[in-house]
Design a protein around this motif. Structure first.
Motif, short mmCIF file in Angstrom:
data_model
loop_
_atom_site.label_atom_id
_atom_site.label_comp_id
_atom_site.label_asym_id
_atom_site.label_seq_id
_atom_site.Cartn_x
_atom_site.Cartn_y
_atom_site.Cartn_z
N PRO A 96 5.61 108.85 -1.73
CA PRO A 96 4.21 108.42 -1.69
C PRO A 96 3.62 108.57 -0.28
N ILE A 109 -2.58 103.60 -0.36
CA ILE A 109 -1.49 103.38 0.59
C ILE A 109 -1.99 103.72 1.99
N ASP A 127 -0.12 103.84 5.61
CA ASP A 127 1.16 103.73 6.33
C ASP A 127 0.88 103.65 7.82
N LEU A 163 -0.77 98.30 0.73
CA LEU A 163 -0.72 98.82 -0.63
C LEU A 163 -1.76 98.03 -1.42
N VAL A 217 6.85 102.22 -3.39
CA VAL A 217 6.02 102.33 -2.18
C VAL A 217 6.64 101.53 -1.05
#
Length: 195
Positions: free
Chosen positions: A26, A44, A46, A84, A121
């Motif tokens: 992901p 998402i 990151d 998330l 995730v």
């Protein structure tokens, strides 16, 4: 109000089913997973943090005219942690603002379908600390999903904790739209089995 789907704001990566998503790595950005003729949408972000904020959206306001809706971006950015954000697929079914991430007649209970996605995730983000957050109906969902994440932190903002107690207007609307409840007996039976 029934909200149309408009992906132009998010430009999601599409996955034909949950298994396809689970076999992918992901990436940051929006993802749309086909699920029972609906979309399980997630966002998402990151930030290479060991902490991930998982956000369940609250009841939608009339200002939110299209789906999907994601919340928590500002909080995660301010804290410098991963995000998330989850969008409830049941809202695609009709004139509802809130479905508590419970599921519907087409996908069944959402929790067992969503857990592998969240776990996937979290694993790929390298999270060692999980924070579940939601306001209103999202707070209910954060508390419900916390049962599967021992040791997580839960931020439930103004949650409604008992969906079996009055007032029933939003719950009855959810049961009508998502489970085809047609009358008081049907609503009571569905309330016992799905809420």
């Amino acid at each position: 109000m029934r909200r149309p789907r408009d992906e132009s704001k998010w430009l999601p990566t599409h996955h034909k089913n949950v298994d396809e998503f689970l076999s992918s790595i992901p990436s940051s950005g929006a993802h749309a997973i086909s699920l029972g003729g609906q979309h399980l949408d997630l966002l998402i972000e990151d930030r290479r943090s060991p902490v991930t904020l998982v956000v369940f959206h609250s009841a939608l306001s009339p200002r939110e005219e299209t789906l999907p809706v994601f919340q928590g971006m500002g909080s995660a950015e301010f804290a410098g942690i991963n995000l998330l954000a989850l969008a409830d697929p049941s809202l695609e079914m009709g004139d509802i603002d809130l479905a508590w991430f419970l599921g519907n007649r087409f996908i069944g209970s959402l929790r067992p379908r969503l857990l592998p996605v969240v776990n996937h995730v979290l694993k790929h983000l390298g999270s060692t600390r999980t924070i579940l957050m939601g306001g209103s109906g999202g707070g209910f969902a954060a508390i419900l999903f916390a049962l599967d994440y021992p040791g997580c932190l839960v931020l439930a903002l103004n949650p409604r904790l008992d969906l079996t107690a009055p007032p029933f207007a939003k719950v009855d609307q959810y049961l009508r739209v998502c489970h085809m409840a047609t009358g008081p007996t049907s609503r009571e039976r569905l309330r016992r089995t799905h809420v």
